[in-house]
Write a protein that holds these residues in place. Structure first.
Motif, PDB file in Angstrom:
ATOM      1  N   ARG A 205       0.833  -1.214   0.000  1.00 30.67           N
ATOM      2  CA  ARG A 205       0.000   0.000   0.000  1.00 30.67           C
ATOM      3  C   ARG A 205       0.866   1.262   0.000  1.00 30.67           C
ATOM      4  O   ARG A 205       0.594   2.213  -0.739  1.00 30.67           O
ATOM      5  N   ALA A 206       1.914   1.281   0.828  1.00 29.05           N
ATOM      6  CA  ALA A 206       2.803   2.445   0.898  1.00 29.05           C
ATOM      7  C   ALA A 206       3.541   2.639  -0.425  1.00 29.05           C
ATOM      8  O   ALA A 206       3.710   3.770  -0.893  1.00 29.05           O
ATOM      9  N   TYR A 207       3.977   1.538  -1.033  1.00 24.56           N
ATOM     10  CA  TYR A 207       4.661   1.611  -2.324  1.00 24.56           C
ATOM     11  C   TYR A 207       3.746   2.227  -3.378  1.00 24.56           C
ATOM     12  O   TYR A 207       4.134   3.128  -4.121  1.00 24.56           O
ATOM     13  N   LEU A 208       2.522   1.774  -3.435  1.00 25.12           N
ATOM     14  CA  LEU A 208       1.567   2.281  -4.417  1.00 25.12           C
ATOM     15  C   LEU A 208       1.238   3.749  -4.155  1.00 25.12           C
ATOM     16  O   LEU A 208       1.125   4.549  -5.087  1.00 25.12           O
ATOM     17  N   ALA A 209       1.115   4.127  -2.889  1.00 24.99           N
ATOM     18  CA  ALA A 209       0.792   5.512  -2.530  1.00 24.99           C
ATOM     19  C   ALA A 209       1.965   6.462  -2.795  1.00 24.99           C
ATOM     20  O   ALA A 209       1.765   7.644  -3.032  1.00 24.99           O
ATOM     21  N   SER A 210       3.186   5.928  -2.784  1.00 20.64           N
ATOM     22  CA  SER A 210       4.386   6.767  -2.934  1.00 20.64           C
ATOM     23  C   SER A 210       4.582   7.300  -4.349  1.00 20.64           C
ATOM     24  O   SER A 210       5.351   8.237  -4.561  1.00 20.64           O
ATOM     25  N   GLY A 211       3.966   6.668  -5.316  1.00 16.50           N
ATOM     26  CA  GLY A 211       4.170   7.065  -6.702  1.00 16.50           C
ATOM     27  C   GLY A 211       5.361   6.381  -7.353  1.00 16.50           C
ATOM     28  O   GLY A 211       5.631   6.580  -8.533  1.00 16.50           O
ATOM     29  N   GLU A 212       6.095   5.560  -6.623  1.00 15.01           N
ATOM     30  CA  GLU A 212       7.259   4.859  -7.168  1.00 15.01           C
ATOM     31  C   GLU A 212       6.888   3.968  -8.355  1.00 15.01           C
ATOM     32  O   GLU A 212       7.676   3.785  -9.264  1.00 15.01           O
ATOM     33  N   ALA A 213       5.687   3.417  -8.316  1.00 16.09           N
ATOM     34  CA  ALA A 213       5.256   2.497  -9.371  1.00 16.09           C
ATOM     35  C   ALA A 213       5.103   3.185 -10.722  1.00 16.09           C
ATOM     36  O   ALA A 213       5.130   2.530 -11.754  1.00 16.09           O
ATOM     37  N   THR A 214       4.967   4.512 -10.706  1.00 19.26           N
ATOM     38  CA  THR A 214       4.767   5.238 -11.961  1.00 19.26           C
ATOM     39  C   THR A 214       5.924   6.170 -12.312  1.00 19.26           C
ATOM     40  O   THR A 214       5.911   6.765 -13.381  1.00 19.26           O
ATOM     41  N   ARG A 215       6.917   6.294 -11.435  1.00 16.72           N
ATOM     42  CA  ARG A 215       8.092   7.113 -11.762  1.00 16.72           C
ATOM     43  C   ARG A 215       8.888   6.440 -12.870  1.00 16.72           C
ATOM     44  O   ARG A 215       8.861   5.214 -13.013  1.00 16.72           O
ATOM     45  N   PRO A 216       9.630   7.205 -13.664  1.00 13.60           N
ATOM     46  CA  PRO A 216      10.469   6.590 -14.702  1.00 13.60           C
ATOM     47  C   PRO A 216      11.423   5.561 -14.095  1.00 13.60           C
ATOM     48  O   PRO A 216      12.032   5.796 -13.046  1.00 13.60           O
ATOM     49  N   LEU A 217      11.523   4.416 -14.750  1.00  8.55           N
ATOM     50  CA  LEU A 217      12.305   3.303 -14.220  1.00  8.55           C
ATOM     51  C   LEU A 217      13.757   3.691 -13.963  1.00  8.55           C
ATOM     52  O   LEU A 217      14.325   3.293 -12.953  1.00  8.55           O
ATOM     53  N   ASP A 218      14.394   4.477 -14.830  1.00  5.87           N
ATOM     54  CA  ASP A 218      15.793   4.827 -14.616  1.00  5.87           C
ATOM     55  C   ASP A 218      15.986   5.620 -13.325  1.00  5.87           C
ATOM     56  O   ASP A 218      16.968   5.432 -12.612  1.00  5.87           O
ATOM     57  N   GLU A 219      15.025   6.477 -12.959  1.00  2.00           N
ATOM     58  CA  GLU A 219      15.102   7.214 -11.692  1.00  2.00           C
ATOM     59  C   GLU A 219      14.962   6.262 -10.504  1.00  2.00           C
ATOM     60  O   GLU A 219      15.678   6.377  -9.519  1.00  2.00           O
ATOM     61  N   VAL A 220      14.016   5.335 -10.605  1.00  2.00           N
ATOM     62  CA  VAL A 220      13.776   4.379  -9.523  1.00  2.00           C
ATOM     63  C   VAL A 220      15.011   3.512  -9.301  1.00  2.00           C
ATOM     64  O   VAL A 220      15.448   3.297  -8.173  1.00  2.00           O
ATOM     65  N   VAL A 221      15.608   3.024 -10.388  1.00  2.00           N
ATOM     66  CA  VAL A 221      16.787   2.166 -10.285  1.00  2.00           C
ATOM     67  C   VAL A 221      17.951   2.943  -9.665  1.00  2.00           C
ATOM     68  O   VAL A 221      18.637   2.444  -8.784  1.00  2.00           O
ATOM     69  N   ALA A 222      18.175   4.178 -10.092  1.00  2.00           N
ATOM     70  CA  ALA A 222      19.278   4.975  -9.549  1.00  2.00           C
ATOM     71  C   ALA A 222      19.100   5.207  -8.049  1.00  2.00           C
ATOM     72  O   ALA A 222      20.039   5.052  -7.267  1.00  2.00           O
ATOM     73  N   THR A 223      17.880   5.542  -7.630  1.00  2.00           N
ATOM     74  CA  THR A 223      17.606   5.775  -6.212  1.00  2.00           C
ATOM     75  C   THR A 223      17.768   4.490  -5.409  1.00  2.00           C
ATOM     76  O   THR A 223      18.413   4.473  -4.369  1.00  2.00           O
TER      77      THR A 223
END
Length: 128
Positions: free
Chosen positions: A99-117
């Protein structure tokens, strides 16, 4: 969208994602109400640590994201290359983490940003 949560005991999120063999799979088609749809209990040779260099048939490769207690930078990078996001939630409760993951917006951020973070976080949190 399917999200797998590393959980050796099927109750809490567990560390060392590469060696984890038990995963709880959630369907988050409705982000407001994710539902547990499967539990994976993989043999040792199917842990992602052991699966290196193998074909694309691994069940975790069908996931949108993996939520884990800890992992290394290589894990994040390898899964990111397959289009799979990796996140380390602040809670050990699987459904709360989804639930927290879905609410954070991480699921829709560009994959390259998510991977770098995630890779930067993993590099600081992972110990052998």
């Amino acid at each position: 969208m399917k999200i797998a949560v590393a959980s050796q005991n099927f109750r809490t999120i567990t560390p060392h994602a590469g060696k984890t063999r038990r995963w709880i799979v959630f369907d988050a088609t409705d982000p407001a109400a994710p539902v547990e749809v499967d539990r994976l209990d993989l043999p040792r040779e199917m842990s992602l640590h052991e699966w290196k260099g193998r074909d694309d048939s691994h069940p975790l490769y069908a996931m949108h994201a993996l939520l884990v207690g800890s992992c290394g930078e290589g894990f994040v990078t390898r899964l990111g290359a397959r289009g799979i996001r990796v996140a380390v939630p602040a809670t050990v409760d699987p459904i709360e983490a989804v639930r927290a993951y879905l609410a954070s917006g991480e699921a829709t951020r560009p994959l390259d940003e998510v991977v770098a973070t995630a890779a930067a976080t993993a590099a600081h949190d992972h110990h052998h």
